[in-house]
Design a protein around this motif. Structure first.
Motif, PDB file in Angstrom:
ATOM      1  N   GLY A 124      52.393 -18.234  -8.973  1.00 58.05           N
ATOM      2  CA  GLY A 124      51.135 -18.795  -9.423  1.00 58.05           C
ATOM      3  C   GLY A 124      51.316 -20.065 -10.233  1.00 58.05           C
ATOM      4  N   PHE A 125      50.189 -20.534 -10.782  1.00 56.17           N
ATOM      5  CA  PHE A 125      50.174 -21.786 -11.539  1.00 56.17           C
ATOM      6  C   PHE A 125      49.370 -21.654 -12.820  1.00 56.17           C
ATOM      7  N   ARG A 126      49.860 -22.283 -13.877  1.00 60.08           N
ATOM      8  CA  ARG A 126      49.037 -22.621 -15.038  1.00 60.08           C
ATOM      9  C   ARG A 126      48.662 -24.084 -14.834  1.00 60.08           C
ATOM     10  N   MET A 127      47.379 -24.388 -14.856  1.00 63.39           N
ATOM     11  CA  MET A 127      46.895 -25.705 -14.459  1.00 63.39           C
ATOM     12  C   MET A 127      46.483 -26.526 -15.679  1.00 63.39           C
ATOM     13  N   MET A 147      40.766 -26.236  -3.210  1.00 65.20           N
ATOM     14  CA  MET A 147      42.156 -25.912  -3.547  1.00 65.20           C
ATOM     15  C   MET A 147      42.460 -24.447  -3.235  1.00 65.20           C
ATOM     16  N   ASN A 148      41.528 -23.581  -3.571  1.00 63.98           N
ATOM     17  CA  ASN A 148      41.720 -22.155  -3.322  1.00 63.98           C
ATOM     18  C   ASN A 148      41.797 -21.884  -1.820  1.00 63.98           C
ATOM     19  N   ALA A 149      40.877 -22.475  -1.069  1.00 60.12           N
ATOM     20  CA  ALA A 149      40.830 -22.238   0.380  1.00 60.12           C
ATOM     21  C   ALA A 149      42.096 -22.746   1.071  1.00 60.12           C
ATOM     22  N   LYS A 150      42.609 -23.887   0.633  1.00 61.16           N
ATOM     23  CA  LYS A 150      43.722 -24.521   1.329  1.00 61.16           C
ATOM     24  C   LYS A 150      45.089 -24.083   0.828  1.00 61.16           C
ATOM     25  N   THR A 151      45.143 -23.474  -0.369  1.00 65.05           N
ATOM     26  CA  THR A 151      46.453 -23.073  -0.904  1.00 65.05           C
ATOM     27  C   THR A 151      46.449 -21.645  -1.451  1.00 65.05           C
ATOM     28  N   LEU A 152      45.722 -21.428  -2.541  1.00 61.72           N
ATOM     29  CA  LEU A 152      45.884 -20.205  -3.339  1.00 61.72           C
ATOM     30  C   LEU A 152      45.524 -18.938  -2.584  1.00 61.72           C
ATOM     31  N   SER A 153      44.477 -19.011  -1.754  1.00 62.83           N
ATOM     32  CA  SER A 153      43.990 -17.812  -1.061  1.00 62.83           C
ATOM     33  C   SER A 153      45.005 -17.263  -0.064  1.00 62.83           C
ATOM     34  N   LYS A 154      45.987 -18.065   0.286  1.00 60.67           N
ATOM     35  CA  LYS A 154      46.975 -17.651   1.288  1.00 60.67           C
ATOM     36  C   LYS A 154      48.169 -16.891   0.663  1.00 60.67           C
ATOM     37  N   TYR A 155      48.135 -16.730  -0.674  1.00 64.19           N
ATOM     38  CA  TYR A 155      49.255 -16.094  -1.377  1.00 64.19           C
ATOM     39  C   TYR A 155      48.705 -15.114  -2.418  1.00 64.19           C
ATOM     40  N   ASP A 156      49.530 -14.129  -2.797  1.00 64.79           N
ATOM     41  CA  ASP A 156      49.130 -13.182  -3.845  1.00 64.79           C
ATOM     42  C   ASP A 156      49.656 -13.719  -5.180  1.00 64.79           C
ATOM     43  N   MET A 198      48.709 -15.597  -9.322  1.00 67.95           N
ATOM     44  CA  MET A 198      47.772 -15.700 -10.440  1.00 67.95           C
ATOM     45  C   MET A 198      47.572 -17.166 -10.803  1.00 67.95           C
ATOM     46  N   THR A 199      46.362 -17.470 -11.281  1.00 67.15           N
ATOM     47  CA  THR A 199      46.056 -18.831 -11.696  1.00 67.15           C
ATOM     48  C   THR A 199      45.326 -18.802 -13.025  1.00 67.15           C
ATOM     49  N   VAL A 200      45.717 -19.710 -13.900  1.00 69.35           N
ATOM     50  CA  VAL A 200      45.004 -19.881 -15.171  1.00 69.35           C
ATOM     51  C   VAL A 200      44.798 -21.372 -15.389  1.00 69.35           C
ATOM     52  N   GLY A 201      43.553 -21.744 -15.638  1.00 63.85           N
ATOM     53  CA  GLY A 201      43.210 -23.141 -15.820  1.00 63.85           C
ATOM     54  C   GLY A 201      43.026 -23.481 -17.288  1.00 63.85           C
ATOM     55  N   GLU A 202      43.790 -24.454 -17.781  1.00 62.36           N
ATOM     56  CA  GLU A 202      43.558 -24.951 -19.145  1.00 62.36           C
ATOM     57  C   GLU A 202      42.299 -25.802 -19.106  1.00 62.36           C
ATOM     58  N   MET A 203      41.282 -25.420 -19.902  1.00 60.81           N
ATOM     59  CA  MET A 203      39.980 -26.068 -19.799  1.00 60.81           C
ATOM     60  C   MET A 203      39.362 -26.334 -21.175  1.00 60.81           C
ATOM     61  N   PRO A 204      39.781 -27.404 -21.840  1.00 52.11           N
ATOM     62  CA  PRO A 204      39.121 -27.757 -23.094  1.00 52.11           C
ATOM     63  C   PRO A 204      37.626 -28.003 -22.859  1.00 52.11           C
ATOM     64  N   GLY A 205      36.814 -27.505 -23.787  1.00 50.24           N
ATOM     65  CA  GLY A 205      35.375 -27.757 -23.680  1.00 50.24           C
ATOM     66  C   GLY A 205      34.635 -26.872 -22.707  1.00 50.24           C
ATOM     67  N   VAL A 206      35.275 -25.805 -22.208  1.00 49.19           N
ATOM     68  CA  VAL A 206      34.586 -24.907 -21.279  1.00 49.19           C
ATOM     69  C   VAL A 206      33.724 -23.929 -22.086  1.00 49.19           C
ATOM     70  N   THR A 207      32.559 -23.589 -21.562  1.00 48.85           N
ATOM     71  CA  THR A 207      31.670 -22.616 -22.196  1.00 48.85           C
ATOM     72  C   THR A 207      31.837 -21.267 -21.503  1.00 48.85           C
ATOM     73  N   PRO A 208      31.371 -20.177 -22.134  1.00 44.41           N
ATOM     74  CA  PRO A 208      31.449 -18.876 -21.465  1.00 44.41           C
ATOM     75  C   PRO A 208      30.717 -18.873 -20.124  1.00 44.41           C
ATOM     76  N   GLU A 209      29.593 -19.580 -20.045  1.00 42.61           N
ATOM     77  CA  GLU A 209      28.819 -19.628 -18.791  1.00 42.61           C
ATOM     78  C   GLU A 209      29.619 -20.327 -17.689  1.00 42.61           C
ATOM     79  N   LEU A 210      30.277 -21.433 -18.050  1.00 41.79           N
ATOM     80  CA  LEU A 210      31.113 -22.131 -17.070  1.00 41.79           C
ATOM     81  C   LEU A 210      32.335 -21.293 -16.705  1.00 41.79           C
ATOM     82  N   ALA A 211      32.899 -20.621 -17.700  1.00 44.20           N
ATOM     83  CA  ALA A 211      34.084 -19.775 -17.445  1.00 44.20           C
ATOM     84  C   ALA A 211      33.754 -18.666 -16.466  1.00 44.20           C
ATOM     85  N   GLN A 212      32.542 -18.124 -16.539  1.00 48.60           N
ATOM     86  CA  GLN A 212      32.123 -17.115 -15.553  1.00 48.60           C
ATOM     87  C   GLN A 212      32.170 -17.703 -14.150  1.00 48.60           C
ATOM     88  N   MET A 213      31.723 -18.956 -14.022  1.00 43.40           N
ATOM     89  CA  MET A 213      31.740 -19.597 -12.707  1.00 43.40           C
ATOM     90  C   MET A 213      33.175 -19.859 -12.235  1.00 43.40           C
TER      91      MET A 213
END
Length: 559
Positions: free
Chosen positions: A194-197, A240-249, A251-266
């Motif tokens: 997986g990737f930490r982004m 990105m998910n369709a072309k790469t991540l979905s083809k493998y088992d 984990m992904t975690v995105g570093e996201m400064p300024g993200v809200t809980p509502e955006l994080a749900q998305m």
């Protein structure tokens, strides 16, 4: 839905500071391999490796000149393949850092892009003509100064949200995106997990680059609200998910400064097929004053309770949380939120308890499990971080007293977490036989892995027990969260519930004794102490629990 990455505990390695195998003073891949048994004994499931790609090292590897090559200082691709094999041999997984908001200005793409305005690689980056003899906009770089750098050869400016040696990639260009996805598949096909982004929610820039409103007396405006979570960010992540991540088992975690809980749900809802979880920073900004991280103020426990509870509830049934107090960009949590003097061991254990019993995937940053502390170097010359050095220069130019500048750096500087890992009490803490790239914390003789492993009551063994509990009780991983006694000014308590089991977590957040009233709805007779950072008191009356300084307790109730 159950998933292996929800049940895992992740350990972040900052390679430059972890373990040096060849005496050049810089941590490397063979050094990491030599310490894998240590991580396995700790109970780690996943290792997150901060960047080891080829880089001029303007920002310690986060400025990448070759995404498919290994930095010479760290070793060879053969060493990296050896590392992956040895990690997998021990039943652990490896995730890599993905840094695709920007590259290095020494990446071949950028070297070609600046040759001429009609070069095929020009559109891999973001270029704009100047405006009225100045930068295209008044955006401020995250590392200080303007976010635009003038390129004399083509008489245009390029965007860099970080260092001027880190030009931003132009994600509007489909060809650029395809190159990134091909690179990701190359690593995934090698067998990574997986990737930490890195700052992944910065990749979608606004349609236009409008001026922002600077703070009074400032030349540049923080563009952070403008360039975070941009107009096409969900499109890019789903692609990105369709072309790469979905083809493998993986984990992904995105570093996201300024993200809200509502955006994080998305970003993390499983049906949207974007990412597994995000790193958000709200709780990391609670001790910031009005002028940002260098403007110091004490943490208010009520703020922390409200913030962590907000995130726990928001992602309880939709999405997933990452749990952390430490990483390579943050000061040491025991110095920041605990007491790194009289109660270093107790407060380090309390903070770990508070975090590891919550719902989400816990992240342990190297040395956190030893209770490593912040560093106070004697002069600015001993610091290595570009953000610290730029901040120091700017503050000196503004006439701020040296003492005030250094107090901010001592409290919040990123080099606090980047001093070498403290392995034993020998010279340079056993990190290197040479001269370390950055100074070792002088307290290594008392705080080191060898000492911690030998002491059954150490912070290290407490982390081992916390991690083992997580593997033993589903309620810790999947149970619902509810805050207990929200108004108490000095105790952070919450419960987790699932299928007839309740977990009660009680943390005295300060260095004085406190009383905790047992919740009326919980039957005292059902309570069994799972873990505590003090010895259990025989025959203690639980109705009104007396807590010692920084005491943490976790009770299990089966009903």
């Amino acid at each position: 839905m159950k998933a292996w990455w929800k049940e895992s505990v992740v350990y972040q390695i900052y390679p430059r500071s972890f373990m040096d195998s060849n005496g050049d003073g810089i941590g490397d891949l063979q050094g990491i391999i030599s310490k894998l048994d240590y991580l396995q004994s700790l109970g780690i499931d996943v290792i997150w490796l901060s960047p080891v790609y080829k880089s001029p090292n303007d920002d310690n590897g986060y400025d990448i000149s070759d995404y498919q090559g290994i930095m010479d200082e760290f070793g060879t691709m053969g060493d990296w393949e050896n590392l992956l094999e040895e990690v997998h041999n021990r039943g652990m997984k490896l995730i890599m850092d993905l840094v695709v908001n920007h590259s290095s200005d020494e990446h071949p793409w950028f070297v070609k892009a600046r040759k001429s305005k009609d070069n095929p690689y020009r559109d891999y980056f973001i270029w704009r003509p100047g405006k009225d003899g100045k930068e295209p906009s008044n955006w401020y770089s995250n590392f200080g100064g303007s976010a635009w750098e003038y390129d004399e050869g083509t008489d245009e400016y390029y965007l860099h949200l970080f260092s001027k040696k880190q030009p931003d990639l132009n994600w509007r260009n489909p060809q650029l995106r395809e190159e990134v996805y091909a690179m990701m598949r190359w690593w995934l096909d090698k067998g990574i997990d997986g990737f930490r982004m890195d700052v992944i929610n910065f990749i979608s820039k606004p349609e236009t680059f409008e001026d922002g409103e600077p703070k009074p007396g400032k030349k540049y405006a923080s563009g952070s609200k403008i360039y975070r979570n941009g107009p096409h960010i969900h499109d890019y992540l789903q692609e990105m998910n369709a072309k790469t991540l979905s083809k493998y088992d993986v984990m992904t975690v995105g570093e996201m400064p300024g993200v809200t809980p509502e955006l994080a749900q998305m970003y993390t809802a499983e049906e949207r097929k974007e990412l597994n979880m995000v790193f958000q920073f709200e709780h990391m900004g609670l001790d910031n004053g009005p002028d940002g991280k260098w403007d110091l103020k004490p943490l208010n426990l009520q703020d922390l309770k409200q913030n962590l509870t907000k995130w726990q509830k928001a992602l309880e049934h939709k999405g997933w949380n990452s749990l952390y107090f430490n990483n390579h960009d943050q000061p040491r949590s025991v110095s920041r939120f605990g007491n790194d003097k009289e109660y270093r061991v107790e407060s380090a254990k309390m903070l770990a308890t508070l975090l590891h019993m919550m719902k989400g995937t816990p992240y342990v940053y190297q040395g956190e499990e030893l209770g490593m502390t912040n560093i106070r170097f004697n002069s600015i010359q001993e610091y290595r971080d570009i953000e610290i050095i730029n901040f120091y220069r700017e503050q000196k130019a503004d006439g701020v007293p040296e003492e005030k500048i250094m107090e901010s750096i001592y409290a919040k500087g990123r080099d606090n977490s980047r001093t070498p890992m403290q392995w034993d009490a020998s010279r340079h803490a056993g990190f290197t036989t040479g001269e370390p790239w950055i100074g070792v914390n002088p307290n290594y003789r008392d705080i080191n892995a060898e000492q911690a492993i030998a002491d059954e009551d150490s912070v290290y063994h407490y982390y081992r027990r916390l991690i083992q509990l997580r593997k033993s009780y589903d309620v810790i991983v999947y149970g619902e969260y509810d805050l207990v006694d929200p108004e108490h000014p000095e105790i952070f308590s919450y419960k987790r519930t699932m299928k007839g089991q309740t977990l009660l977590v009680i943390c005295n957040f300060y260095g004085k004794e406190n009383k905790f009233e047992w919740p009326n709805e919980m039957n005292l007779n059902d309570a069994r102490l799972l873990i505590s950072n003090y010895a259990e008191q025989e025959g203690e009356e639980l109705q009104r629990v007396s807590l010692k300084p920084y005491e943490a307790r976790v009770y299990l109730l089966v009903h």
